[in-house]
Design a protein around this motif. Sequence first.
Motif, PDB file in Angstrom:
ATOM      1  N   PRO A 122     -27.086 -43.325  20.492  1.00  0.00           N
ATOM      2  CA  PRO A 122     -28.205 -42.378  20.385  1.00  0.00           C
ATOM      3  C   PRO A 122     -29.311 -42.657  21.384  1.00  0.00           C
ATOM      4  O   PRO A 122     -30.094 -41.759  21.721  1.00  0.00           O
ATOM      5  N   ARG A 123     -29.386 -43.899  21.885  1.00  0.00           N
ATOM      6  CA  ARG A 123     -30.428 -44.243  22.861  1.00  0.00           C
ATOM      7  C   ARG A 123     -30.193 -43.535  24.190  1.00  0.00           C
ATOM      8  O   ARG A 123     -31.137 -43.295  24.950  1.00  0.00           O
ATOM      9  N   ALA A 124     -28.940 -43.214  24.478  1.00  0.00           N
ATOM     10  CA  ALA A 124     -28.607 -42.556  25.740  1.00  0.00           C
ATOM     11  C   ALA A 124     -28.436 -41.055  25.582  1.00  0.00           C
ATOM     12  O   ALA A 124     -28.387 -40.328  26.584  1.00  0.00           O
ATOM     13  N   PHE A 125     -28.349 -40.573  24.339  1.00  0.00           N
ATOM     14  CA  PHE A 125     -28.101 -39.153  24.120  1.00  0.00           C
ATOM     15  C   PHE A 125     -29.347 -38.331  24.434  1.00  0.00           C
ATOM     16  O   PHE A 125     -30.469 -38.682  24.071  1.00  0.00           O
ATOM     17  N   THR A 126     -29.144 -37.219  25.101  1.00  0.00           N
ATOM     18  CA  THR A 126     -30.233 -36.298  25.426  1.00  0.00           C
ATOM     19  C   THR A 126     -29.697 -34.878  25.455  1.00  0.00           C
ATOM     20  O   THR A 126     -28.507 -34.663  25.693  1.00  0.00           O
ATOM     21  N   LEU A 127     -30.571 -33.928  25.205  1.00  0.00           N
ATOM     22  CA  LEU A 127     -30.201 -32.514  25.305  1.00  0.00           C
ATOM     23  C   LEU A 127     -30.450 -31.963  26.702  1.00  0.00           C
ATOM     24  O   LEU A 127     -30.242 -30.772  26.944  1.00  0.00           O
ATOM     25  N   GLU A 128     -30.872 -32.810  27.604  1.00  0.00           N
ATOM     26  CA  GLU A 128     -31.124 -32.389  28.965  1.00  0.00           C
ATOM     27  C   GLU A 128     -29.851 -32.527  29.804  1.00  0.00           C
ATOM     28  O   GLU A 128     -29.053 -33.439  29.589  1.00  0.00           O
ATOM     29  N   GLY A 129     -29.663 -31.624  30.753  1.00  0.00           N
ATOM     30  CA  GLY A 129     -28.551 -31.733  31.684  1.00  0.00           C
ATOM     31  C   GLY A 129     -27.392 -30.813  31.359  1.00  0.00           C
ATOM     32  O   GLY A 129     -27.241 -30.312  30.239  1.00  0.00           O
ATOM     33  N   ARG A 136     -26.932 -27.879  23.603  1.00  0.00           N
ATOM     34  CA  ARG A 136     -28.300 -27.362  23.697  1.00  0.00           C
ATOM     35  C   ARG A 136     -28.340 -25.887  23.323  1.00  0.00           C
ATOM     36  O   ARG A 136     -29.233 -25.429  22.592  1.00  0.00           O
ATOM     37  N   VAL A 244     -27.211 -33.366  16.083  1.00  0.00           N
ATOM     38  CA  VAL A 244     -28.316 -33.708  16.984  1.00  0.00           C
ATOM     39  C   VAL A 244     -29.496 -34.262  16.184  1.00  0.00           C
ATOM     40  O   VAL A 244     -30.139 -35.237  16.587  1.00  0.00           O
ATOM     41  N   GLU A 248     -31.079 -37.910  16.885  1.00  0.00           N
ATOM     42  CA  GLU A 248     -32.486 -38.110  17.208  1.00  0.00           C
ATOM     43  C   GLU A 248     -33.152 -39.054  16.208  1.00  0.00           C
ATOM     44  O   GLU A 248     -34.002 -39.879  16.589  1.00  0.00           O
ATOM     45  N   ARG A 251     -32.036 -42.553  17.172  1.00  0.00           N
ATOM     46  CA  ARG A 251     -32.750 -43.026  18.360  1.00  0.00           C
ATOM     47  C   ARG A 251     -34.155 -43.473  17.998  1.00  0.00           C
ATOM     48  O   ARG A 251     -34.615 -44.539  18.446  1.00  0.00           O
TER      49      ARG A 251
END
Length: 361
Positions: A122-129, A136, A244, A248, A251
């Motif tokens: 979860p530390r590396a997960f992002t909705l960006e990109g 997303r 998600v 979050e 994280r």
Amino acid sequence: MSFVARRSWDGHAADDHARAVEIVAAHGADPLAPFARRADKAYFFFGDGLLAYRTIGRTAVVSSDPVAPEGEAPLVLEAFLAFAAGQGWDVAVAAAGPDHLEAYRALGLHAVQVGAESVVDPRAFTLEGRAVRKVRQSVNRVIRRGWSVDVLAARALDEGLLREISAAEEDWRAENPCRSGFAMSMDRLWGAPEDLDDVYVLGRDPDGRLRSFLRFVPYRAGLSLDAMRRPADAPNGLMEALVVGGLEHARAAGLAEVSLNFAGFAHVMGDPAGLSGRERLLRFALSRLRGHFQLDRLIHFNEKFSPRWRPRYLVYTRRRRLASAGLRVLQAESYVPAPRPRRPEWGWDPRPVPVLSEAIS
């Protein structure tokens, strides 16, 4: 070292449960360790370790790897093999991880991969990109349709929320009367004291009604996804939005892992590159069953979150017993009918709201 075992498939007593909870809290680094606390599992204690199992016929089906201090899980299994031999039982280990395979083989056991578990950092997960574009879009679609997502610890649930979750659970069970699970799922939402440490992700429809939820159980490194409840008329993307929400939360809590679904035969149903001839044949056969088991669909869902795949194995005693070991595991998981067990020696009050509300107060 001495050992203690319950020669029963009927579950376990309350004092054994309390001891198991302590061992899981101290040494449960594997995502499947918390599921040793199911009421329908018998216990074998050896030293400071624990092995959970259920006996079907003359086979003891072990629930994933033993939970024990680092390096001692094979010792627990070795002691259990000797105990089981004295009872005239065969032994099969369901959903073993990769960490102890060489030690198991040194005991004369065999292993075959039966799938993989998706684990997300979860530390590396992002909705960006671009890589998470579909996730997303799913989250945005659900929000636009008026749904909301909230994350709460079980100990923060008041009586009103407990009743809402119970209603959503009952609705889901009415639509899904057949329930499976043994090594990788819990048998309850609440009722035991440690259930207060669980995490719920709640999905409400535009009218504010709680219609869907996820439940995560904690282990030493993170959270393990257990219950996934969605109504048949839920909008596309709702499960992604709830996952998600769980990621979050993990994280923000500084957790290192979130274990999502186990995908049966993910190692052959995923990317076909590098498969052996036998694995390609298995892939073809499984693809014919797609409508029954939806194997590739589950893999594709998990892949949206960029997980790493942790292999899981069936460990068995003799090569000629592979088929029977596989059958017993399927029976333990309730995919295939098995002899009806007796009621557990110890369980919890089936009335969920009073039990958890009393524990909270």
